[in-house]
Structures are given as structure tokens and as C-alpha cells.
Design an enzyme around this catalytic site. Structure first.
Site, PDB file in Angstrom:
ATOM      1  CB  ALA A 139      -0.919  -0.002   1.230  1.00 58.03           C
ATOM      2  CB  SER A 142       0.220  11.626   1.500  1.00 53.47           C
ATOM      3  OG  SER A 142      -0.149  11.464   2.850  1.00 53.47           O
ATOM      4  CB  ALA A 144       5.180   5.956   4.787  1.00 56.30           C
ATOM      5  CD  GLN A 145       6.507   2.828  -1.564  1.00 57.34           C
ATOM      6  OE1 GLN A 145       5.879   3.582  -2.293  1.00 57.34           O
ATOM      7  NE2 GLN A 145       7.451   2.023  -2.037  1.00 57.34           N
ATOM      8  CB  VAL A 146       3.098  -0.829   3.982  1.00 52.74           C
ATOM      9  CG1 VAL A 146       3.344  -2.087   4.808  1.00 52.74           C
ATOM     10  CG2 VAL A 146       2.670   0.321   4.882  1.00 52.74           C
ATOM     11  CE  LYS A 160       3.344   4.671   8.060  1.00 53.03           C
ATOM     12  NZ  LYS A 160       2.402   5.056   9.155  1.00 53.03           N
ATOM     13  CG  ASP A 295      -8.044   8.035  10.704  1.00 53.90           C
ATOM     14  OD1 ASP A 295      -9.251   8.246  10.519  1.00 53.90           O
ATOM     15  OD2 ASP A 295      -7.215   8.010   9.777  1.00 53.90           O
TER      16      ASP A 295
END
Length: 571
Positions: A139, A142, A144-146, A160, A295
């Protein structure tokens, strides 16, 4: 002078981004709102072509156009909108609903770059740290990405990785947003009352904290510790040896989507039991621990098998945005929930005043009438039919009309409760969300009157009283002696400036100095002119020397005064 030069250079470097932002805002029809034409002239961009290229955009509601504009402007603005969606004191229901739809539509970056960042941050290569590392991200968002990876011991983990060079980009955009906020506060009176500069500074602090993944790691560990031994919830374990400010490695957990009832039933997970379980979990977070996931949307949740009750195990992700309530604030929230459950208008009003930033109210009678009207409208239905999310959001609209601002974390709490209730009602339309929260609120209120709590309170008061009695006689004697000698100075502070009268004194000194300089200059020039006309010797070029010297001196004084006025903003 150096700071001013540096600011000018930074401003010049940011001009292309300013221009891009203005173009997007023009495109989505927000020129009039922000008075961007004037801002454009200030920045010297009046010749730029700013047009709405798609006429269909202007037919959309302003809330949708704002969301689209924020998504087009990129990561910082998307985050800004997402955080703003939790501030119901600043946005109404329409904007809240639309901002909640904001998506991080940012392309992922190559896995090789992620590997390089990992090695720079952790000090070991990905190949030495893991037996497997999937370069294709699971995934992307904005910030980071995993990536999925497997440790040498065979454990599957989620890595991450922060986007490369994202921090300077966010810092640049935050600086620009702050400039816009200052401009709006100065030139748009309708929005100035919302204190945009303070809002942006608060957002900046929140986003800066999110950029440091060590904060998220600490949040996850604290959350896991508080729910240790609770079978209904699963928090991924943090691998500290493979985590840093820009890297966060956690246990990989994967299950079923929390909002897909058919999938859950297919795997023998009872949606009704799950709805009650997640509802009680959010109440435990808020009322028992005072530390909650701010969240909890479906993308940050998954449902695992293994709960003997049949409701599954709730797995949580993303602990970057958390809320925290002090014990006293929790007590006020409990009184609010209990007041709503009991339909007690006075208790609701009292709780709201306790939770407000200043704790005062201009017109309490009007507030009570409004709360009673609110109660008659929203709380007359049976408890099972009351939608807490709708009630709390309507309550926030009431607070907006009363200009009563709550403490920041309260809005995060409302957002968390609203999101969990929405998920719970998707799972179980008959969910009695308020009734499930009532016991937690009542238990917290009752705990204040338990013997052990009263004993602890008496101990604390006794210790404080003894400390006070030890120092009071000496302090009072010193105060009395200074009062008798007339040595008491009472510092005054006014609402114009937090530094008191010092800025006003400086301003008055400057005015008096300029006035005295102007009078003295005029006097010197007049006297010099009289001396020149008198023809008094000695002379130079047939002009009296004393008059000539006075004329030059008076001219110098006038020139110095004019330069000073021009330097500090003109007349």
C-alpha cells in the site's frame, strides 16, 4: 537584515509552488473566497494565466471542489484536509462529510529506493535484515508506503518506509499554508474569527509528529500494553531493531474486511457480536485508558479468527494519530454521555462548559435553552434509536453557534466515536451504541466517589496543604513588608499584545522622537535661513558660514527623518 534577505530568497524559491497553488484554487473556483487576485499582485504574478479549464467543475458543490483541490495539491494538503475533518468547530457537516472522503492518491516509489532508505536508517541492508523483502509495496500513501518482508526467524512483518525527500516538501508547503493563513487572517474578516494562523500551527505540529515514526512505534507499544490480555483486540508487535524515524517495522497481521458482512459470516464471524465488541473497545479506550485510536476507519482495521465468542478478533493498524484525555476531561465526557443517555439538558450543558477551552459562557440562559431545544429534537426517541454520531455532530453545530470552542482532543474523540458507530451499524443496524457506552460513563463517574479515590484525594490535598502552610507565613510577611514600603509592582497585561504595554511604550517613544526631530529640524532650518538673510560674517561664497552650517544640519536631520519613516512602512 540577514533574516530579511534569507526570507526573500526563500520566498523567491517558493514562487513556482505559490503559482501552482493559486492556479489550482482558481481552477476549482476559490478565487473570490481567498481574495487571491490581491495576493497574486502582492507576489508579482498578475500576468499569470489563471483560468478554470473545466467548466463542469464549477457546477459541483464547493465542498466537493475543495476536496478535489486538496487532492490535486498533494500530500501536505491532503493531510491538512484529513486533520481538518476532525475539527468540527471549524467545518460544518457538509465539509466534514466531503473531507472524510480524502484519499492519498500518490504514486508509489520504487522498491530499490525503499531498500536504500532502509539501509541508511537502520545501518544494515535489507538482505541482511530479512530473508525476503517484496519490492512491490502492499500500500502507498502520502507520507509512506508499506512493504511485506520475512525475518530470518520466519516471522512475516510489514515495513513502513517514509517517502524520499518528503520532509522538505512538507516543510515548504507548511510555510506556504502559514503564509496563506496570515493573509486570510488579515484580509478576510469572515474567516479571521476562526484564528487560521493558530489552526495551521497546530496542524503543523501534528504533521511534524507524524513524520517521526518513533512516535507511532511508542503509541503502538503503549496501546498494546493497555490492552494486554484482552482477547478481542490484536495490536501488531513493533520490531524496534528495524525501526527508526523514517522506518517502522511491525508484525504483519491480515484478516477479513471489517465492513463486509457477507465475508465475515462466510468465515463464521458473527457481525452482531463484532459490532458490540468494537463499540465496547472504543469506550474502553476513551473512558478506562484515556488513550484512543483517533482514526479507526475500516482501512485501519481487519478482523482475525480465533475469538471463542464468535465475534472474531479486531486487528488495528496505523497508530500515527492518537487522542488522549486526562482523567478530569474523561469525567466531563462521561457526564456528557450520561447526560445524553438520561436526556438531562443541564448535565449536558455543564459537561460542555467543563470541556471548553476557557470554561466560561457569555449567556448561560441562552445556552440552556439551546441545549433543551437540542434535547427535545434529538433525544426524545428511544435510546436504541439514537444515533450518537448524529447527536454529537449536531451538538458541535450548536457549539459553533454559541462560539464555544472545545479542547482539540475532544474533536478527535467525537470523530473516533462516530467512525466506530458507523462501522458498528453497518455490521448490526439494530446496534444500541449509546446504551453500550452508558455503563463505562457511569462507572467512571461513580469511581470519583469510591473510598480509595477519596482517600487518595485527601492524601494529595493534605500534602499540598502542609506544603502551603510551611511557606505561607514567610511569604505573607515578605509581601506585607514590601507593601508597607511601597515596593509592590503590579505588572499589567492587556489583550492587544501578550507582552503587555511594552510594545505600546516603544511605539509612543518612536512617535515622540519623530515629532521632536521634525520640530527641531524645522527650527534649525528657519534659524539658518534668518542667519543667511542677515549677512552676518564670517562668510564663504558671500554666504554666512553659521547659516550655511545650520542649513546643512537641518537638511541632514530632515533626510534622516524621511529615511526612517520610509524604512518603517511609510506614512
Amino acid at each position: 537584515m540577514i533574516n530579511r534577505l534569507r526570507s526573500t530568497v526563500e520566498f523567491a524559491a517558493q514562487l513556482p509552488r505559490y503559482n501552482e497553488i493559486i492556479r489550482v484554487l482558481f481552477k476549482y473556483g476559490f478565487a473570490d473566497l481567498l481574495k487571491l487576485v490581491a495576493l497574486q499582485r502582492v507576489m508579482g504574478l498578475e500576468n499569470a494565466e489563471l483560468q478554470t479549464h473545466e467548466s463542469g467543475l464549477l457546477s459541483k458543490p464547493p465542498e466537493e471542489r475543495l476536496r478535489l483541490a486538496l487532492e490535486e495539491l498533494g500530500p501536505t494538503f491532503i493531510k491538512f484536509g484529513q486533520i481538518m475533518s476532525s475539527r468540527r468547530d471549524l467545518v460544518n457537516s457538509e465539509y466534514y462529510t466531503e473531507l472524510c472522503k480524502l484519499q492519498d492518491s500518490v504514486p508509489t516509489f520504487p522498491g530499490k529506493v525503499a531498500k536504500k532508505i532502509f539501509a541508511e536508517q537502520i545501518g544494515v541492508t535489507v538482505n541482511r535484515a530479512f530473508s525476503e523483502f517484496d519490492e512491490i509495496p502492499l500500500a502507498g500513501a502520502s507520507i509512506a508506503q508499506v512493504h511485506r518482508a520475512t525475518t530470518k526467524e520466519g516471522a512475516v512483518v510489514a515495513v513502513k518506509v517514509q517517502r524520499p525527500e518528503i520532509q522538505p516538501v512538507i516543510e515548504r508547503d507548511l510555510s506556504i499554508i502559514l503564509d496563506f493563513a496570515k493573509f486570510v487572517e488579515k484580509h478576510v474578516p469572515d474567516l479571521a474569527s476562526l484564528n487560521p494562523v493558530a489552526v495551521v500551527q497546530e496542524f503543523s505540529d501534528t504533521l511534524t509528529e507524524e513524520l517521526d515514526f518513533t512516535n507511532e512505534a511508542a503509541n503502538a507499544e503503549r496501546f498494546a500494553q493497555e490492552f494486554e490480555g484482552v482477547d478481542e483486540i490484536k495490536v501488531p508487535v513493533v520490531l524496534r531493531e528495524f525501526s527508526s524515524k523514517k522506518i517502522l517495522t511491525m508484525e504483519f497481521i491480515s484478516g477479513y474486511p471489517v465492513n463486509q458482512v457477507n465475508v465475515l459470516k462466510k468465515h463464521r464471524i458473527d457481525p452482531v457480536i463484532l459490532s458490540e465488541s468494537i463499540s465496547e473497545l472504543i469506550y474502553k479506550q476513551i473512558f478506562v485508558h484515556g488513550f484512543f485510536h483517533a482514526d479507526p476507519h475500516p482501512g485501519n482495521m481487519t478482523v482475525l479468527e480465533g475469538d471463542v465468542s464468535g465475534g472474531g478478533v479486531l486487528g488495528l493498524y496505523d497508530f500515527g494519530m492518537m487522542g488522549e484525555f486526562s482523567l478530569s476531561f474523561r469525567s466531563s465526557v462521561a457526564h456528557l454521555i450520561a447526560g445524553l443517555a438520561e436526556k438531562d439538558s443541564r448535565q449536558v450543558m455543564s459537561a460542555l462548559i467543563d470541556m471548553s477551552e476557557d470554561g466560561t459562557l457569555v449567556d448561560s440562559d441562552k445556552m440552556l435553552r439551546d441545549v433543551e431545544g437540542f434535547s427535545n429534537k434529538h433525544l426524545t426517541k428511544p435510546l436504541a434509536q439514537i444515533n450518537l454520531s448524529e447527536v454529537l455532530n449536531s451538538l458541535l453545530e450548536l457549539l459553533r453557534s454559541q462560539r464555544l470552542r472545545m479542547k482539540g482532543n475532544f474533536y478527535l474523540g467525537v470523530k473516533a466515536l462516530s467512525q466506530v458507530e458507523a462501522i458498528g451499524r453497518d455490521l448490526n443496524p439494530e446496534l444500541n451504541f449509546v446504551l453500550l457506552g452508558k455503563p463505562y460513563a457511569e462507572k467512571l463517574i461513580a469511581s470519583k466517589y469510591q473510598p480509595e479515590h477519596l482517600v487518595a484525594l485527601l492524601k494529595k490535598l493534605s500534602a499540598a496543604s502542609i506544603d502551603f502552610l510551611e511557606v505561607f507565613p514567610t511569604d505573607f510577611l515578605l509581601l506585607w513588608n514590601r507593601l508597607r514600603r511601597g515596593q509592590i509592582n503590579i505588572p499589567l497585561q492587556h489583550k492587544i499584545d501578550p507582552e503587555g504595554f511594552e510594545p505600546l511604550r516603544i511605539t509612543l517613544d518612536s512617535i515622540a522622537n519623530r515629532l521632536a526631530n521634525a520640530i527641531l529640524s524645522a527650527s534649525v532650518l528657519v534659524c539658518s535661513s534668518i542667519l543667511i538673510l542677515s549677512g552676518l560674517p564670517p562668510k564663504a561664497w558671500n554666504i554666512p558660514v553659521i547659516g550655511l552650517i545650520g542649513l546643512f544640519l537641518g537638511g541632514y536631520m530632515c533626510l534622516r527623518l524621511m529615511l526612517s519613516i520610509w524604512k518603517h512602512g511609510g506614512l
